[in-house]
Write a protein that holds these residues in place. Structure first.
Motif, PDB file in Angstrom:
ATOM      1  N   PRO A  60       1.133  -0.905   0.282  1.00 11.20           N
ATOM      2  CA  PRO A  60      -0.181  -0.021  -0.142  1.00 11.20           C
ATOM      3  C   PRO A  60       0.794   1.056   0.018  1.00 11.20           C
ATOM      4  N   LEU A  61       0.136   2.403  -0.755  1.00 13.10           N
ATOM      5  CA  LEU A  61       1.643   3.309  -1.230  1.00 13.10           C
ATOM      6  C   LEU A  61       0.250   4.814  -1.559  1.00 13.10           C
ATOM      7  N   SER A  62       0.670   5.934  -0.120  1.00  7.25           N
ATOM      8  CA  SER A  62       0.143   7.527  -0.102  1.00  7.25           C
ATOM      9  C   SER A  62       0.918   8.058  -1.098  1.00  7.25           C
ATOM     10  N   GLY A  63       1.119   9.989  -1.254  1.00  5.64           N
ATOM     11  CA  GLY A  63       1.877  10.358  -1.881  1.00  5.64           C
ATOM     12  C   GLY A  63       1.139  11.731  -2.193  1.00  5.64           C
ATOM     13  N   THR A  64       2.402  12.163  -3.087  1.00  5.56           N
ATOM     14  CA  THR A  64       2.323  12.765  -3.747  1.00  5.56           C
ATOM     15  C   THR A  64       3.025  12.904  -4.584  1.00  5.56           C
ATOM     16  N   MET A  65       1.911  14.348  -5.632  1.00  5.12           N
ATOM     17  CA  MET A  65       2.940  13.992  -6.951  1.00  5.12           C
ATOM     18  C   MET A  65       2.318  15.523  -8.102  1.00  5.12           C
ATOM     19  N   ASP A  66       3.576  16.820  -8.156  1.00  7.83           N
ATOM     20  CA  ASP A  66       3.279  17.423  -9.362  1.00  7.83           C
ATOM     21  C   ASP A  66       1.502  17.032 -10.643  1.00  7.83           C
ATOM     22  N   VAL A  67       1.340  17.650 -10.427  1.00  8.61           N
ATOM     23  CA  VAL A  67      -0.349  17.691 -11.523  1.00  8.61           C
ATOM     24  C   VAL A  67       0.677  17.246 -13.413  1.00  8.61           C
ATOM     25  N   PRO A  68       0.535  16.538 -13.376  1.00 12.67           N
ATOM     26  CA  PRO A  68       0.824  16.733 -15.106  1.00 12.67           C
ATOM     27  C   PRO A  68       0.723  17.496 -16.055  1.00 12.67           C
ATOM     28  N   GLY A  69       1.696  18.536 -16.977  1.00  7.36           N
ATOM     29  CA  GLY A  69       0.943  19.300 -17.609  1.00  7.36           C
ATOM     30  C   GLY A  69       0.946  20.651 -16.966  1.00  7.36           C
ATOM     31  N   SER A  70       0.472  20.474 -15.500  1.00  4.30           N
ATOM     32  CA  SER A  70       1.033  22.025 -14.543  1.00  4.30           C
ATOM     33  C   SER A  70       1.926  22.856 -14.582  1.00  4.30           C
ATOM     34  N   SER A  71       1.927  24.209 -14.965  1.00  8.50           N
ATOM     35  CA  SER A  71       3.609  24.344 -14.717  1.00  8.50           C
ATOM     36  C   SER A  71       3.694  25.601 -13.312  1.00  8.50           C
ATOM     37  N   ASP A  72       2.086  25.438 -12.544  1.00 12.19           N
ATOM     38  CA  ASP A  72       2.057  26.542 -11.319  1.00 12.19           C
ATOM     39  C   ASP A  72       2.582  25.874  -9.778  1.00 12.19           C
ATOM     40  N   GLY A  73       3.320  24.663 -10.616  1.00 13.53           N
ATOM     41  CA  GLY A  73       2.963  23.947  -9.033  1.00 13.53           C
ATOM     42  C   GLY A  73       2.340  22.347  -8.287  1.00 13.53           C
ATOM     43  N   THR A  74       0.968  22.814  -8.936  1.00  9.39           N
ATOM     44  CA  THR A  74      -0.228  21.900  -8.278  1.00  9.39           C
ATOM     45  C   THR A  74      -0.081  21.111  -8.065  1.00  9.39           C
ATOM     46  N   ARG A  75      -0.136  19.763  -7.167  1.00  6.71           N
ATOM     47  CA  ARG A  75       0.017  18.547  -7.023  1.00  6.71           C
ATOM     48  C   ARG A  75      -0.972  17.992  -6.459  1.00  6.71           C
ATOM     49  N   PHE A  76      -1.152  16.845  -6.422  1.00  5.31           N
ATOM     50  CA  PHE A  76      -1.817  15.715  -6.284  1.00  5.31           C
ATOM     51  C   PHE A  76      -1.504  15.037  -5.387  1.00  5.31           C
ATOM     52  N   ALA A  77      -2.278  14.058  -4.284  1.00 11.15           N
ATOM     53  CA  ALA A  77      -2.274  12.927  -3.730  1.00 11.15           C
ATOM     54  C   ALA A  77      -2.190  11.731  -3.948  1.00 11.15           C
ATOM     55  N   PHE A  78      -2.177  10.461  -3.957  1.00 11.34           N
ATOM     56  CA  PHE A  78      -2.728   9.526  -4.493  1.00 11.34           C
ATOM     57  C   PHE A  78      -3.115   8.360  -2.778  1.00 11.34           C
ATOM     58  N   ASN A  79      -3.488   7.307  -3.393  1.00 17.95           N
ATOM     59  CA  ASN A  79      -3.565   6.119  -2.356  1.00 17.95           C
ATOM     60  C   ASN A  79      -3.190   4.918  -3.860  1.00 17.95           C
ATOM     61  N   MET A  80      -2.886   3.834  -3.082  1.00 18.36           N
ATOM     62  CA  MET A  80      -2.444   3.442  -4.361  1.00 18.36           C
ATOM     63  C   MET A  80      -2.088   1.296  -3.266  1.00 18.36           C
ATOM     64  N   ILE A  81      -2.283   0.565  -4.206  1.00 22.80           N
ATOM     65  CA  ILE A  81      -1.515  -0.526  -3.724  1.00 22.80           C
ATOM     66  C   ILE A  81      -1.133  -1.015  -5.050  1.00 22.80           C
ATOM     67  N   SER A  82       0.576  -1.306  -5.151  1.00 19.06           N
ATOM     68  CA  SER A  82       1.417  -1.941  -6.060  1.00 19.06           C
ATOM     69  C   SER A  82       1.836  -3.352  -5.782  1.00 19.06           C
ATOM     70  N   LEU A  83       1.289  -3.982  -6.904  1.00 15.15           N
ATOM     71  CA  LEU A  83       1.086  -5.499  -6.078  1.00 15.15           C
ATOM     72  C   LEU A  83       1.843  -5.972  -7.436  1.00 15.15           C
ATOM     73  N   LEU A  84       3.372  -6.683  -6.809  1.00 17.08           N
ATOM     74  CA  LEU A  84       4.905  -6.845  -7.528  1.00 17.08           C
ATOM     75  C   LEU A  84       4.926  -7.957  -7.428  1.00 17.08           C
ATOM     76  N   ARG A  85       5.408  -8.671  -8.375  1.00 11.47           N
ATOM     77  CA  ARG A  85       5.802 -10.461  -8.505  1.00 11.47           C
ATOM     78  C   ARG A  85       7.661  -9.801  -8.939  1.00 11.47           C
ATOM     79  N   VAL A  86       8.269 -10.687  -8.170  1.00 15.61           N
ATOM     80  CA  VAL A  86       9.956 -10.699  -8.031  1.00 15.61           C
ATOM     81  C   VAL A  86       9.607 -12.557  -8.336  1.00 15.61           C
ATOM     82  N   ASN A  87      10.712 -12.287  -9.285  1.00 14.48           N
ATOM     83  CA  ASN A  87      11.075 -13.704  -9.920  1.00 14.48           C
ATOM     84  C   ASN A  87      12.506 -14.116  -8.995  1.00 14.48           C
ATOM     85  N   SER A  88      13.315 -15.244  -9.255  1.00 10.27           N
ATOM     86  CA  SER A  88      13.522 -16.250  -8.871  1.00 10.27           C
ATOM     87  C   SER A  88      15.309 -15.566  -8.204  1.00 10.27           C
TER      88      SER A  88
END
Length: 130
Positions: free
Chosen positions: A82-110
């Motif tokens: 599970p992740l939360s975070g922030t990032m600049d809004v793509p294409g925004s030149s005024d520094g606007t950011r967005f917050a997000f919540n997500m879950i990353s499902l990763l598969r790792v090889n041997s």
């Protein structure tokens, strides 16, 4: 098969490297033919070159991820982060950011490399910050 603690550490290392802006370090965690779907429901990115473009945009957007507690599965490959975070809004030149919540499902090889990532996030999991 990679043990559970190692898989969890790989998932957390991904976040650490993204937060530090280390694109090459992040890419080194993935297989050359990685399948990366962010978010699920959109076309998957195939291979490190496609992933490089995607992740470089996130790093350029000053992404900051706060990982939750990773959970491993009994299959010897999977870990959910599970992740939360922030990032600049793509294409925004005024520094606007967005917050997000997500879950990353990763598969790792041997070999300890991520060969598949699926990000679970919907529209209600993103909020523009003022």
């Amino acid at each position: 098969m990679v043990d559970e603690e190692k898989r969890k550490a790989i998932a957390l290392e991904y976040c650490r490297l993204m937060n530090s802006g280390d694109l090459e370090g992040v890419l080194a965690l993935f297989t050359p033919d990685v399948r990366f779907q962010d978010p699920v429901g959109t076309p998957a990115l195939l291979g490190r070159d496609a992933l490089r473009t995607h992740l470089s945009q996130a790093i350029a957007g000053r992404i900051q991820e706060t990982p939750g507690t990773p959970t491993a599965s009994l299959d010897g490959e999977s870990v959910a982060l599970p992740l939360s975070g922030t990032m600049d809004v793509p294409g925004s030149s005024d520094g606007t950011r967005f917050a997000f919540n997500m879950i990353s499902l990763l598969r790792v090889n041997s070999a300890g490399l991520i060969y598949e990532t699926r990000v679970i996030a919907g529209q209600t999991d993103f909020t523009v910050l003022s």
